[in-house]
Design a protein around this motif. Structure first.
Motif, mmCIF file in Angstrom:
data_model
loop_
_atom_site.group_PDB
_atom_site.id
_atom_site.type_symbol
_atom_site.label_atom_id
_atom_site.label_comp_id
_atom_site.label_asym_id
_atom_site.label_seq_id
_atom_site.Cartn_x
_atom_site.Cartn_y
_atom_site.Cartn_z
ATOM 1 N N LYS A 1 0.822 -1.198 0.000
ATOM 2 C CA LYS A 1 0.000 0.000 0.000
ATOM 3 C C LYS A 1 0.864 1.259 0.000
ATOM 4 N N LEU A 2 1.923 1.220 0.792
ATOM 5 C CA LEU A 2 2.799 2.392 0.857
ATOM 6 C C LEU A 2 3.454 2.655 -0.502
ATOM 7 N N GLU A 5 0.904 4.215 -2.738
ATOM 8 C CA GLU A 5 0.679 5.603 -2.317
ATOM 9 C C GLU A 5 1.796 6.506 -2.813
ATOM 10 N N ALA A 21 -3.549 10.998 -1.198
ATOM 11 C CA ALA A 21 -3.730 9.632 -0.683
ATOM 12 C C ALA A 21 -4.395 9.718 0.679
ATOM 13 N N ARG A 23 -5.594 7.402 3.994
ATOM 14 C CA ARG A 23 -5.413 6.129 4.707
ATOM 15 C C ARG A 23 -6.566 5.995 5.700
ATOM 16 N N TYR A 24 -7.489 5.102 5.405
ATOM 17 C CA TYR A 24 -8.687 4.961 6.233
ATOM 18 C C TYR A 24 -8.457 4.024 7.420
ATOM 19 N N SER A 25 -8.937 4.455 8.571
ATOM 20 C CA SER A 25 -9.004 3.562 9.721
ATOM 21 C C SER A 25 -10.194 2.627 9.513
ATOM 22 N N ALA A 90 -0.397 12.752 1.791
ATOM 23 C CA ALA A 90 -1.130 11.614 2.333
ATOM 24 C C ALA A 90 -1.711 12.027 3.685
ATOM 25 N N ASN A 92 -4.174 10.561 7.124
ATOM 26 C CA ASN A 92 -4.897 9.526 7.850
ATOM 27 C C ASN A 92 -6.325 9.999 8.088
ATOM 28 N N SER A 132 -3.700 -0.032 16.632
ATOM 29 C CA SER A 132 -3.846 0.615 15.332
ATOM 30 C C SER A 132 -4.768 1.823 15.487
ATOM 31 N N SER A 134 -5.033 6.027 14.371
ATOM 32 C CA SER A 134 -4.507 7.026 13.440
ATOM 33 C C SER A 134 -4.298 8.378 14.092
#
Length: 188
Positions: A1-2, A5, A21, A23-25, A90, A92, A132, A134
């Motif tokens: 994924k990184l 991105e 980009a 990044r979904y929690s 990017a 979060n 995990s 964000s």
């Protein structure tokens, strides 16, 4: 994924195409799939509780996650589409709030006024992160913030279940499949 991105942002920058980009929690709420046995803790806990089955919590239940309402995710998407300051970055997208899986399970049971038990067996899922959550500060500097707490996520998901006629009975619980295939393992 990184890698994807970085590639997308780099190509966007190189060719002058505004690119962002996100990044979904753990995104939850209405319209979450009721047919996918792997669709996440919200569907799994609701399904088990409504069937009168104990909620299975991995590890010791104190691992933390970040749950965000799907409409907050939509709002974040719209914000970065409309603000040039977001270009080539990017972000979060989450609630920014730390919640244990055990607390989440209790919130589901409270929402359903259900008295099933939690089973904390010490098992773990191969590849799961312990924590995990964000950091949403960067997106916050653009003026975004999550507006819907966990109670709204659970209300909206439960309403979705009810308006669609319930969680389909033909969808098997993933727990036994994951144990059989070695995804869920006993702690040593």
């Amino acid at each position: 994924k990184l890698t994807e991105e970085k590639t997308a942002l780099g190509l966007g920058w190189l060719h002058g195409i505004p690119t962002v980009a996100l990044r979904y929690s753990i995104t939850q709420g209405a319209r979450q799939s009721l047919y996918n046995q792997y669709s996440g803790v919200c569907r799994i806990f609701f399904s088990r509780a409504l069937d009168g089955l104990p909620l299975i919590v991995y590890e010791d239940g104190r691992q933390t996650r970040d749950f965000v309402h799907v409409q907050d995710v939509v709002d974040a998407n719209m914000l970065v589409l409309e603000q040039d300051a977001a270009n080539f970055q990017a972000f979060n997208v989450g609630s920014g709030a730390r919640m244990t899986v055990t607390a989440y399970a209790h919130a589901v049971l409270e929402k359903l006024a259900c008295s099933v038990n939690l089973q904390i067996l010490g098992e773990y899922r191969r590849g799961d992160n312990r924590h995990s959550v964000s950091s949403i500060d960067k997106l916050g500097r653009l003026g975004w913030r999550p507006r819907r707490p966990l109670s709204v996520i659970l209300d909206d998901f439960y309403e979705w279940i009810e308006c669609t006629g319930g969680i389909p009975p033909q969808v098997r619980d993933a727990y036994s499949d994951m144990r059989d295939t070695g995804v869920v393992l006993a702690s040593s």
